[in-house]
Design a protein around this motif. Sequence first.
Motif, PDB file in Angstrom:
ATOM      1  N   GLU A   1       0.833  -1.211   0.000  1.00 20.66           N
ATOM      2  CA  GLU A   1       0.000   0.000   0.000  1.00 20.66           C
ATOM      3  C   GLU A   1       0.861   1.252   0.000  1.00 20.66           C
ATOM      4  N   LEU A   2       0.551   2.151  -0.894  1.00 23.22           N
ATOM      5  CA  LEU A   2       1.208   3.452  -0.878  1.00 23.22           C
ATOM      6  C   LEU A   2       0.397   4.352   0.050  1.00 23.22           C
ATOM      7  N   PRO A   3       1.044   4.870   1.122  1.00 30.97           N
ATOM      8  CA  PRO A   3       0.273   5.747   2.016  1.00 30.97           C
ATOM      9  C   PRO A   3      -0.101   7.053   1.322  1.00 30.97           C
ATOM     10  N   GLN A   4      -0.938   7.825   1.951  1.00 24.01           N
ATOM     11  CA  GLN A   4      -1.329   9.151   1.446  1.00 24.01           C
ATOM     12  C   GLN A   4      -0.079   9.952   1.071  1.00 24.01           C
ATOM     13  N   ILE A   5       0.000  10.418  -0.185  1.00 22.26           N
ATOM     14  CA  ILE A   5       1.235  11.050  -0.646  1.00 22.26           C
ATOM     15  C   ILE A   5       1.156  12.578  -0.671  1.00 22.26           C
ATOM     16  N   ASN A   6       2.365  13.192  -0.722  1.00 26.55           N
ATOM     17  CA  ASN A   6       2.461  14.634  -0.947  1.00 26.55           C
ATOM     18  C   ASN A   6       2.680  14.941  -2.420  1.00 26.55           C
ATOM     19  N   GLY A   7       3.280  13.977  -3.142  1.00 27.77           N
ATOM     20  CA  GLY A   7       3.466  14.173  -4.576  1.00 27.77           C
ATOM     21  C   GLY A   7       4.902  14.410  -5.021  1.00 27.77           C
ATOM     22  N   LEU A   8       5.867  13.910  -4.237  1.00 31.26           N
ATOM     23  CA  LEU A   8       7.268  13.955  -4.676  1.00 31.26           C
ATOM     24  C   LEU A   8       7.512  12.787  -5.637  1.00 31.26           C
ATOM     25  N   VAL A   9       7.988  13.094  -6.839  1.00 39.90           N
ATOM     26  CA  VAL A   9       8.214  12.051  -7.850  1.00 39.90           C
ATOM     27  C   VAL A   9       9.681  12.072  -8.266  1.00 39.90           C
ATOM     28  N   GLU A  10      10.339  10.926  -8.179  1.00 33.98           N
ATOM     29  CA  GLU A  10      11.758  10.847  -8.557  1.00 33.98           C
ATOM     30  C   GLU A  10      12.007   9.713  -9.543  1.00 33.98           C
ATOM     31  N   PHE A  11      12.679  10.034 -10.624  1.00 39.65           N
ATOM     32  CA  PHE A  11      13.184   9.029 -11.566  1.00 39.65           C
ATOM     33  C   PHE A  11      14.682   8.916 -11.320  1.00 39.65           C
ATOM     34  N   GLU A  12      15.144   7.703 -11.073  1.00 37.44           N
ATOM     35  CA  GLU A  12      16.576   7.485 -10.859  1.00 37.44           C
ATOM     36  C   GLU A  12      17.113   6.571 -11.956  1.00 37.44           C
ATOM     37  N   ASP A  13      17.775   7.163 -12.916  1.00 38.53           N
ATOM     38  CA  ASP A  13      18.448   6.422 -13.988  1.00 38.53           C
ATOM     39  C   ASP A  13      17.547   5.326 -14.575  1.00 38.53           C
TER      40      ASP A  13
END
Length: 230
Positions: free
Chosen positions: A1-13
């Motif tokens: 389960e993904l908890p309630q998010i703030n919306g930080l999105v990261e792509f790592e390579d």
Amino acid sequence: ELPQINGLVEFEDVKFAYEDDEMILKGVSFTAKPGERVAIVGPTGSGKTTIINLISRFYNINDGRILIDGHDISQVTLKSLRGQMGIMMQDSFIFSGTIMDNIRYGNLDATDEEVIAAAKVVKAHDFIMSFEQGYETVVNERGDRLSVGQRQLISFARALLANPKILILDEATSSIDSQTEVLLQQGLDELLKGRTSFVIAHRLSTIKNSDKIIYIQDGKILEMGTHDEL
Ligand code: ATP
């Protein structure tokens, strides 16, 4: 389960291929902070749609990591992931029914008043009221009675009702008149407030209003920055 998010999105390579042989994304890295507006631009076939498809995990990546609020998206349920995202593809999805029902689809618990309030925020209210039947106007799957711009405004209202932290939008390429373009721009500004957004941008106005522009070519980020920087 993904908890309630703030919306930080990261792509790592991130590396990705649809089929084994040809890498389509060849090591893509970027960060989108909560609330940031990201425009993705680049030539046809460069990988723009692929990037947004990967954020909502329509495919699994071959290498690297995609993190949302620090959680590796390959480790969370699809339901908990997509439940916190709004996805608006080019051909805005309209089903046969009233405009009211089409907007309410974003949140089936919404009252008529909430639907109308959402339509007002994204600037869809006026064109809806210009129909004799207003919100009770029946439209069909092909959206016959609606212009491309009007379909997109309905999808904005629907997305606002759903209230996701992350929004993904493939902006319509079809030509629309300049009056509708202004309306769409204003509606979009309201819709994107406080959300992390990724827009495959076709209009200069959309690009200018972004916090970050990712220029992708041949599966790699060539440039990244604000409109003024690039
Ligand atoms: P456009 O501006 O034309 O929409 P794009 O930048 O969004 O292009 P993508 O749709 O991400 O480009 O496609 C990148 C590459 O991946 C292209 O070479 C395309 O042919 C290929 N591709 C896209 N979808 C698939 C798929 N489902 N299976 C195999 N290859 C695909």
